[in-house]
Motif scaffolding. Structure first.
Motif, PDB file in Angstrom:
ATOM      1  N   ASN A   1       0.801  -1.221   0.000  1.00 43.87           N
ATOM      2  CA  ASN A   1       0.000   0.000   0.000  1.00 43.87           C
ATOM      3  C   ASN A   1       0.840   1.280   0.000  1.00 43.87           C
ATOM      4  OD1 ASN A   1       0.808  -0.616   2.617  1.00 43.87           O
ATOM      5  ND2 ASN A   1      -0.922   0.445   3.545  1.00 43.87           N
ATOM      6  N   ALA A   2       2.170   1.166   0.043  1.00 43.43           N
ATOM      7  CA  ALA A   2       3.030   2.354   0.043  1.00 43.43           C
ATOM      8  C   ALA A   2       3.731   2.595  -1.292  1.00 43.43           C
ATOM      9  CB  ALA A   2       4.081   2.233   1.148  1.00 43.43           C
ATOM     10  N   VAL A   3       3.636   1.664  -2.215  1.00 44.45           N
ATOM     11  CA  VAL A   3       4.369   1.784  -3.477  1.00 44.45           C
ATOM     12  C   VAL A   3       4.012   3.067  -4.224  1.00 44.45           C
ATOM     13  CG1 VAL A   3       4.720   0.739  -5.761  1.00 44.45           C
ATOM     14  CG2 VAL A   3       4.775  -0.689  -3.713  1.00 44.45           C
TER      15      VAL A   3
ATOM     16  N   GLY B   1       6.932 -13.879   5.303  1.00 44.64           N
ATOM     17  CA  GLY B   1       5.552 -13.437   5.462  1.00 44.64           C
ATOM     18  C   GLY B   1       5.339 -11.952   5.230  1.00 44.64           C
ATOM     19  N   MET B   2       6.402 -11.227   4.889  1.00 37.30           N
ATOM     20  CA  MET B   2       6.299  -9.783   4.652  1.00 37.30           C
ATOM     21  C   MET B   2       6.385  -9.517   3.154  1.00 37.30           C
ATOM     22  SD  MET B   2       8.326  -8.209   7.968  1.00 37.30           S
ATOM     23  CE  MET B   2       9.817  -7.951   7.119  1.00 37.30           C
ATOM     24  N   ARG B   3       5.390  -8.778   2.616  1.00 39.66           N
ATOM     25  CA  ARG B   3       5.351  -8.420   1.202  1.00 39.66           C
ATOM     26  C   ARG B   3       5.952  -7.035   1.014  1.00 39.66           C
ATOM     27  NH1 ARG B   3      -0.605  -8.426  -0.059  1.00 39.66           N
ATOM     28  NH2 ARG B   3       0.146  -7.701  -2.071  1.00 39.66           N
ATOM     29  N   PHE B   4       6.772  -6.875  -0.047  1.00 37.28           N
ATOM     30  CA  PHE B   4       7.416  -5.579  -0.291  1.00 37.28           C
ATOM     31  C   PHE B   4       7.879  -5.482  -1.740  1.00 37.28           C
ATOM     32  CE2 PHE B   4      10.630  -8.563   1.018  1.00 37.28           C
ATOM     33  CZ  PHE B   4      11.678  -8.338   0.144  1.00 37.28           C
ATOM     34  N   THR B   5       8.068  -4.254  -2.178  1.00 40.66           N
ATOM     35  CA  THR B   5       8.647  -3.955  -3.484  1.00 40.66           C
ATOM     36  C   THR B   5       9.928  -3.169  -3.244  1.00 40.66           C
ATOM     37  OG1 THR B   5       6.471  -3.893  -4.537  1.00 40.66           O
ATOM     38  CG2 THR B   5       8.281  -2.797  -5.698  1.00 40.66           C
ATOM     39  N   PRO B   6      11.080  -3.660  -3.697  1.00 43.01           N
ATOM     40  CA  PRO B   6      12.326  -2.900  -3.552  1.00 43.01           C
ATOM     41  C   PRO B   6      12.263  -1.625  -4.404  1.00 43.01           C
ATOM     42  CG  PRO B   6      12.770  -5.207  -4.093  1.00 43.01           C
ATOM     43  CD  PRO B   6      11.308  -4.972  -4.311  1.00 43.01           C
ATOM     44  N   MET B   7      12.602  -0.503  -3.795  1.00 43.77           N
ATOM     45  CA  MET B   7      12.545   0.788  -4.487  1.00 43.77           C
ATOM     46  C   MET B   7      13.831   1.552  -4.229  1.00 43.77           C
ATOM     47  SD  MET B   7       8.564   1.791  -4.046  1.00 43.77           S
ATOM     48  CE  MET B   7       8.524   2.650  -5.615  1.00 43.77           C
ATOM     49  N   GLU B   8      14.089   2.539  -5.097  1.00 44.19           N
ATOM     50  CA  GLU B   8      15.283   3.372  -4.944  1.00 44.19           C
ATOM     51  C   GLU B   8      15.030   4.756  -5.526  1.00 44.19           C
ATOM     52  OE1 GLU B   8      17.700   2.446  -9.088  1.00 44.19           O
ATOM     53  OE2 GLU B   8      18.550   1.719  -7.213  1.00 44.19           O
ATOM     54  N   ALA B   9      15.870   5.679  -5.119  1.00 39.57           N
ATOM     55  CA  ALA B   9      15.927   7.024  -5.694  1.00 39.57           C
ATOM     56  C   ALA B   9      17.355   7.514  -5.515  1.00 39.57           C
ATOM     57  CB  ALA B   9      14.964   7.968  -5.000  1.00 39.57           C
ATOM     58  N   TYR B  10      17.827   8.262  -6.489  1.00 41.37           N
ATOM     59  CA  TYR B  10      19.141   8.896  -6.374  1.00 41.37           C
ATOM     60  C   TYR B  10      18.924  10.319  -5.915  1.00 41.37           C
ATOM     61  CZ  TYR B  10      21.205   4.809  -8.409  1.00 41.37           C
ATOM     62  OH  TYR B  10      21.617   3.519  -8.607  1.00 41.37           O
TER      63      TYR B  10
ATOM     64  N   ARG C   1      11.587   4.716  -7.527  1.00 38.97           N
ATOM     65  CA  ARG C   1      11.150   3.807  -8.581  1.00 38.97           C
ATOM     66  C   ARG C   1      11.353   2.378  -8.116  1.00 38.97           C
ATOM     67  NH1 ARG C   1      14.816   1.294 -11.977  1.00 38.97           N
ATOM     68  NH2 ARG C   1      16.977   1.743 -11.471  1.00 38.97           N
ATOM     69  N   ALA C   2      10.477   1.508  -8.572  1.00 36.53           N
ATOM     70  CA  ALA C   2      10.599   0.088  -8.250  1.00 36.53           C
ATOM     71  C   ALA C   2      11.784  -0.476  -9.016  1.00 36.53           C
ATOM     72  CB  ALA C   2       9.323  -0.649  -8.630  1.00 36.53           C
ATOM     73  N   VAL C   3      12.623  -1.249  -8.350  1.00 37.43           N
ATOM     74  CA  VAL C   3      13.778  -1.867  -9.011  1.00 37.43           C
ATOM     75  C   VAL C   3      13.568  -3.357  -9.227  1.00 37.43           C
ATOM     76  CG1 VAL C   3      15.426  -0.121  -8.258  1.00 37.43           C
ATOM     77  CG2 VAL C   3      15.035  -2.125  -6.823  1.00 37.43           C
ATOM     78  N   ASP C   4      12.454  -3.872  -8.721  1.00 39.95           N
ATOM     79  CA  ASP C   4      12.109  -5.281  -8.907  1.00 39.95           C
ATOM     80  C   ASP C   4      10.615  -5.413  -8.634  1.00 39.95           C
ATOM     81  OD1 ASP C   4      12.352  -8.000  -9.373  1.00 39.95           O
ATOM     82  OD2 ASP C   4      13.910  -8.320  -7.867  1.00 39.95           O
ATOM     83  N   ARG C   5      10.087  -6.575  -8.912  1.00 34.29           N
ATOM     84  CA  ARG C   5       8.668  -6.822  -8.665  1.00 34.29           C
ATOM     85  C   ARG C   5       8.433  -7.065  -7.173  1.00 34.29           C
ATOM     86  NH1 ARG C   5       9.313 -12.006  -7.908  1.00 34.29           N
ATOM     87  NH2 ARG C   5      10.633 -13.251  -9.216  1.00 34.29           N
ATOM     88  N   GLU C   6       7.153  -7.110  -6.802  1.00 35.89           N
ATOM     89  CA  GLU C   6       6.818  -7.387  -5.409  1.00 35.89           C
ATOM     90  C   GLU C   6       7.381  -8.741  -5.003  1.00 35.89           C
ATOM     91  OE1 GLU C   6       2.861  -8.556  -3.100  1.00 35.89           O
ATOM     92  OE2 GLU C   6       2.835  -6.455  -3.743  1.00 35.89           O
ATOM     93  N   GLN C   7       7.865  -8.797  -3.763  1.00 42.36           N
ATOM     94  CA  GLN C   7       8.463 -10.016  -3.230  1.00 42.36           C
ATOM     95  C   GLN C   7       7.843 -10.322  -1.874  1.00 42.36           C
ATOM     96  OE1 GLN C   7      12.772  -9.547  -3.267  1.00 42.36           O
ATOM     97  NE2 GLN C   7      12.636  -8.354  -5.148  1.00 42.36           N
ATOM     98  N   GLU C   8       8.103 -11.537  -1.398  1.00 44.31           N
ATOM     99  CA  GLU C   8       7.683 -11.908  -0.053  1.00 44.31           C
ATOM    100  C   GLU C   8       8.835 -12.630   0.625  1.00 44.31           C
ATOM    101  OE1 GLU C   8       4.473 -14.632   2.323  1.00 44.31           O
ATOM    102  OE2 GLU C   8       3.848 -13.734   0.428  1.00 44.31           O
ATOM    103  N   ALA C   9       9.109 -12.243   1.849  1.00 43.53           N
ATOM    104  CA  ALA C   9      10.145 -12.901   2.648  1.00 43.53           C
ATOM    105  C   ALA C   9       9.658 -12.935   4.090  1.00 43.53           C
ATOM    106  CB  ALA C   9      11.475 -12.151   2.544  1.00 43.53           C
TER     107      ALA C   9
END
Length: 190
Positions: free
Chosen positions: A121-123, A142-151, A132-140
Motif C-alpha cells: 500500500n506504500a508503493v 511473510g512480509m510483502r514488499f517492493t524494492p525501491m530506490e531514488a538517487y 522507482r521500483a527496481v524489482d517486482r513485489e516479493q515476499e520474505a
C-alpha cells in the motif's frame, strides 16, 4: 509542522506510532508470520542499540507535542521505517520526512542512493516521492514488499526547484549510465 531528528527519549513514542500505523495499514496484507517478524524487528532494545550506535537515524514530524510521522534510515541510505498516522496521511508529512532523510544522506552521510522495501500500500506514495521500483513485489518471512530506490543530490541548480515528484524537473545531469533529474534534494532517473 516541525520535522526534526528524534532523541533517544522519544524512541519509544516513535515505535508506538510505527506499530499503530503498521497494524492499521500494513498488517492486513501480511501473513501472521510477517506480522510477528515485524513486531520483533521494531523491538525497543534492538532499535535503541541501533539508534545509540548511529546505525539508524530517526526523524519525526511534530505538530506541537504530537508526533504525526516517523522515518528511520540507515547509514547506507536504506529507509527501514516510514509511517505517518492514518488521519494525517495525504497532507505532505511523508514528503517532508523523506526530504529530511535525503538531506541527511547527501549532506551528512555522503550517500547518493536511497532505498526502501515498500509495503504494497506504500508503493504509489513512494513513486510520488520520486522513488522507482527496481524489482517486482516479493515476499520474505511473510512480509510483502517492493524494492525501491531514488538517487539524491545535494540540491537543485536554483532555489526555485521543487521536490518530491511535483513534476517540475528543471535540472539534469549524468549519473553513471543513468540520467539524473534533480529536484531540490530529490532526483529521478530515466
Amino acid at each position: 509542522m516541525e520535522i526534526r531528528m528524534l532523541g533517544l527519549q522519544e524512541l519509544s513514542l516513535a515505535l508506538d506510532l510505527v506499530w499503530e500505523v503498521f497494524e492499521q495499514d500494513v498488517a492486513p496484507s501480511y501473513r501472521e508470520e510477517g506480522i510477528e517478524k515485524f513486531r520483533e524487528y521494531i523491538c525497543y532494545e534492538d532499535m535503541s542499540r541501533r539508534f545509540q550506535t548511529r546505525e539508524l537515524y530517526f526523524f519525526g514530524a511534530f505538530e506541537g507535542e504530537k508526533l504525526l510521522g516517523v522515518i528511520a534510515v540507515s547509514r547506507t541510505g536504506h529507509i527501514c521505517l516510514f509511517f505517518v498516522r492514518k488521519d494525517q496521511q495525504g497532507k505532505g508529512i511523508g514528503k517532508m520526512l523523506y526530504q529530511k532523510v535525503c538531506e541527511l544522506c547527501t549532506q551528512g552521510l555522503a550517500v547518493n542512493r536511497v532505498t526502501m522495501n515498500a509495503t504494497p500500500n506504500a508503493v504509489n506514495s513512494c513513486m510520488h516521492l520520486g522513488m522507482r521500483a527496481v524489482d517486482r513485489e516479493q515476499e520474505a518471512g511473510g512480509m510483502r514488499f517492493t524494492p525501491m530506490e531514488a538517487y539524491v543530490t545535494a540540491g537543485g541548480e536554483n532555489s526555485n526547484d521543487h521536490c518530491c515528484g511535483s513534476g517540475d524537473w528543471n535540472a539534469s545531469s549524468s549519473y553513471g549510465n543513468r540520467r539524473v533529474l534533480r529536484v531540490g534534494s530529490i532526483s529521478k532517473h530515466k
